[in-house]
Scaffold this active site. Structure first.
Site, PDB file in Angstrom:
ATOM      1  N   CYS A  17     -36.845 -71.392 -51.449  1.00 24.83           N
ATOM      2  CA  CYS A  17     -36.879 -70.180 -52.266  1.00 24.83           C
ATOM      3  C   CYS A  17     -37.279 -70.482 -53.708  1.00 24.83           C
ATOM      4  O   CYS A  17     -37.616 -69.590 -54.460  1.00 24.83           O
ATOM      5  CB  CYS A  17     -35.544 -69.461 -52.223  1.00 24.83           C
ATOM      6  SG  CYS A  17     -34.164 -70.548 -52.469  1.00 24.83           S
ATOM      7  N   ASN A  18     -37.243 -71.750 -54.076  1.00 29.18           N
ATOM      8  CA  ASN A  18     -37.576 -72.099 -55.461  1.00 29.18           C
ATOM      9  C   ASN A  18     -38.900 -72.811 -55.631  1.00 29.18           C
ATOM     10  O   ASN A  18     -39.348 -73.007 -56.755  1.00 29.18           O
ATOM     11  CB  ASN A  18     -36.488 -72.997 -56.040  1.00 29.18           C
ATOM     12  CG  ASN A  18     -35.326 -72.189 -56.518  1.00 29.18           C
ATOM     13  OD1 ASN A  18     -35.511 -71.068 -56.966  1.00 29.18           O
ATOM     14  ND2 ASN A  18     -34.136 -72.724 -56.405  1.00 29.18           N
ATOM     15  N   ARG A  19     -39.483 -73.275 -54.543  1.00 29.87           N
ATOM     16  CA  ARG A  19     -40.734 -74.016 -54.699  1.00 29.87           C
ATOM     17  C   ARG A  19     -41.573 -73.994 -53.431  1.00 29.87           C
ATOM     18  O   ARG A  19     -41.038 -73.876 -52.328  1.00 29.87           O
ATOM     19  CB  ARG A  19     -40.467 -75.462 -55.117  1.00 29.87           C
ATOM     20  CG  ARG A  19     -39.737 -76.305 -54.084  1.00 29.87           C
ATOM     21  CD  ARG A  19     -39.457 -77.698 -54.619  1.00 29.87           C
ATOM     22  NE  ARG A  19     -38.472 -77.660 -55.684  1.00 29.87           N
ATOM     23  CZ  ARG A  19     -38.718 -77.983 -56.941  1.00 29.87           C
ATOM     24  NH1 ARG A  19     -39.912 -78.392 -57.312  1.00 29.87           N
ATOM     25  NH2 ARG A  19     -37.756 -77.909 -57.847  1.00 29.87           N
ATOM     26  N   GLY A  75     -28.639 -66.834 -41.145  1.00 28.12           N
ATOM     27  CA  GLY A  75     -29.079 -68.176 -41.547  1.00 28.12           C
ATOM     28  C   GLY A  75     -27.978 -68.960 -42.236  1.00 28.12           C
ATOM     29  O   GLY A  75     -26.856 -68.490 -42.389  1.00 28.12           O
TER      30      GLY A  75
END
Lengths: 420, 283
Positions: A51-53, A193
């Site tokens: 989600c960040n990269r 998840g």
């Protein structure tokens, strides 16, 4: 010889809206890697998407493909984003920078929340996916293995993971700022998840009244619901459950928002505008941004929560420094090992070729001197061998002793000068 | 008449509340004043105000409460400070002090001013006593509702805020109290306040016209600022009271209305004290 390349974007260079457009679901990653293999069969690749990269690591022959521009093109074409839109958010690294970056990323030293350990499993997952497809070979395979080992050591040998506030615990703090009591509250989880499980674990500690888990795969929903004493339902019943839920956790892999502002306006009417707290931990986001602008709706996405979490990082500066030192040592060891790995065959090739040439000349000389005795022939052969060794000793020593950045040009020169 | 000694006692109470506020600010800004310092000052302020009230009432020769401006404003300030002390003792809301204690100090300053300038007692009728008792208790509840509404808005704003860095502010449940608690506090205060305020208004009307259907406040008493403002307060809180049947007004809208109601309540208080001829309670 192989060249390492990296093209990517992260929370530091791209806003959430761009990151979610560039993110790869596991299925998309598989498709993308298969297409990469078709386009660039000589190269290795690992695609890390969290989600960040989003980062594409490539090892290719020195004069081979893809070039970094082709890597950008590959990502932009896959997601249908123009390169002009994508370029400003990208970084691209090569050679040692790639190793430095990967090791720091895996040890969560480049994370928004330094010390979070989820990135380690995400990198491992990305590497495993490439390995399964045969895309992690001689270069990327050991590099990722070493990065994972370094990250493990950094986490266990330092206090990097201690004292940090997880996204899940921050979500609970927000919930406590909205609601006073939880014994009369219903929690709805859309998606089952890992991240949803973490958040639900924290929420269930608040002794909530009811938990409902919705998932496309009902067995997964049942498994998660059972874990926390809740019930499972199909995603078709989402709107009804949304109206009942006070806290909603969404973490699906849907490429489009599953909760729109128009839909939630109706949900709020049904709820008689009782406050609703939404935690959207999905990427791409599951909840339209405009939902958060509705009255009595409090919406937080993964970025909001992580940025709060990152505020706790400053308190752990010493641990971070220690972890950086460990990671740096691993980087140096890997670089040295990799150079030796590449250098060994090259030097062997150089000596073999040079000795073969020398022996050819010795044989030619012996043929011209038929009266030569056997001991003399051996002396001549030995002389040629010693001359070759002495001639090659200094250049080879220089290559061996050169640092990581210096060795590569020497090696390239050897290849070119001696036609290896 | 308020004596100089009583005014000194009043000033001491104000100073105690100020000191309590300073100690709270020190705590909030990370400094650590002596433990219980802020409690000592707050309780000290309440005790001094109470002593002044008792002293003042005993001097009037009657034990009836709320007989004049001084005793009415002192009572209101004591009840408000006691409410803050109670909440902070039970389940603290850090910001409550910042909002309420300045109101308490303003009430004491008003008590000092109006106690000196308007020492005359209210009309000593049964209606007027009931009227004063209920309107003051209603006012107290509305102040609580307004403060809870302000805290709700501040908390809501903080929960939605994205400061310069783009990040949400870290959650701090103890600072404002949960939205649910603030909403409940405001609504409960409005329920009680509305009931008492309504009784206060009804008894006030009865008092105003109790002799031969003639108002003591003049022919057009119902157009006096005090009466108009009182009705405005009543209407605003009537709307807030009905949020359960008009849920679209829940949350921020209801909080804003409570703050409007509080401001109107304060304006009504001023109208009553500054314009006695308009029904302010003077003879």
């Amino acid at each position: 010889m192989q060249r390492l390349l990296l093209v990517g974007l992260s929370h530091a260079t791209a806003p959430l809206a761009v990151r979610e457009r560039c993110a790869f679901t596991p299925q998309q990653r598989e498709t993308a890697l298969a297409s990469f293999r078709e386009k660039f069969p000589e190269s290795e690749a690992v695609l890390v998407s969290t989600c960040n990269r989003v980062e594409l690591y490539v090892a290719r022959p020195v004069h081979g493909r893809p070039k970094s521009e082709e890597m950008v093109q590959f990502i932009s074409e896959f997601h249908g984003i123009t390169e002009t839109d994508l370029r400003p958010h990208l970084y691209d690294y090569s050679k040692r920078e790639v190793v430095d970056h990967l090791f720091a990323v895996t040890a969560s030293l480049d994370s928004l929340v330094v010390g979070e350990t989820q990135i380690l499993s995400q990198v491992r997952e990305a590497y495993e996916a490439s390995k399964t497809l045969g895309l992690a070979g001689n270069v990327l395979h050991p590099m990722f293995q070493r990065a994972i080992a370094a990250a493990r050591e950094a986490v266990t040998e330092t206090r990097l993971a201690e004292g940090r506030r997880s996204v899940a615990s921050i979500a609970v703090d927000y919930a406590r700022q909205i609601f006073e009591s939880f014994s009369d509250k219903t929690v709805l989880s859309i998606g089952a998840g890992k991240m949803s499980t973490l958040v639900l674990k924290h929420l269930s500690d608040l002794h909530i009244r009811k938990l409902v888990v919705l998932n496309r795969d009902i067995t997964k929903a049942q498994a998660l619901a059972e874990q926390f004493g809740g019930t499972a339902a199909s995603t078709d019943e989402m709107v009804e459950h949304l109206a009942e839920a006070d806290i909603v956790v969404t973490g699906t892999a849907s490429p489009m928002p599953i909760i729109t502002a128009a839909m939630f306006q109706q949900v709020m009417k049904k709820r008689r505008w009782r406050p609703s707290f939404l935690i959207d931990i999905a990427l791409p986001r599951d909840v339209e941004e405009a939902v958060g602008e509705l009255d009595n709706v409090y919406l937080y996405n993964i970025d909001d929560l992580q940025q709060v979490a990152s505020a706790t990082d400053s308190a752990r500066a010493e641990a971070v420094q220690h972890a950086r030192k460990i990671v740096q040592e691993h980087v140096e060891e890997f670089i040295a090992w990799n150079r030796a790995r590449e250098l060994g065959p090259l030097i062997e090739q150089l000596f073999t070729k040079s000795h073969a040439m020398a022996q050819d000349e010795v044989i030619r000389t012996i043929n011209k001197l038929p009266d030569m005795s056997e001991p003399e022939k051996q002396h001549l052969s030995e002389l040629a061998r010693r001359i070759v060794n002495k001639l090659l000793h200094n250049p080879v020593q220089a290559v061996r002793e050169a640092d990581a950045d210096g060795a590569t040009p020497y090696m390239r020169a050897l290849v070119k000068l001696f036609k290896l | 008449m308020v004596s100089t000694a009583q005014i000194i006692l009043l000033i001491m109470a104000i100073v105690a509340y100020f000191a309590g506020g300073a100690a709270t600010l020190l705590t909030v800004s990370g400094h650590k004043p002596a433990p219980y310092l802020r409690w000592t000052f707050m309780v000290g302020g309440i005790v001094l105000s109470l002593a002044l009230l008792i002293w003042h009432i005993s001097g009037t020769g009657s034990w009836q409460p709320l007989q004049d401006s001084l005793s009415a404003l002192l009572t209101l300030s004591i009840l408000l400070a006691a409410f803050v002390a109670y909440v902070q003792l039970k389940r603290p809301i850090a910001s409550l002090e910042w909002l309420v204690m300045p109101v308490v100090i303003v009430l004491l300053l008003m008590a000092g001013h109006f106690g000196k300038t308007q020492p005359t007692a209210y009309l000593p009728t049964a209606y007027s006593l009931v009227h004063r008792l209920f309107t003051f208790l209603g006012t107290l509840a509305f102040v609580v509702a307004g403060v809870a509404g302000a805290l709700y808005l501040m908390s809501d704003r903080m929960l939605r805020a994205r400061p310069a860095g783009g990040a949400h502010l870290p959650p701090s449940p103890g600072k404002f109290g949960s939205l649910e608690r603030l909403e409940h506090l405001a609504h409960s205060a409005v329920i009680w306040g509305f009931a008492m305020f309504t009784l206060g208004i009804l008894s006030g009307i009865s008092w105003a016209v109790h002799e031969h259907g003639q108002s003591k406040l003049g022919q057009a008493w119902y157009f006096s600022p005090k009466v108009v403002l009182t009705m405005a307060v009543w209407v605003v809180f009537a709307v807030v009271l009905n949020t359960p049947i008009a849920p679209r007004l829940r949350g921020r809208k209801s909080a804003i209305l409570s703050i409007v109601g509080l401001l109107l309540t304060i304006a009504t208080l001023f109208a009553a004290l500054l314009m006695p001829s308009a029904g302010g309670g003077g003879k």
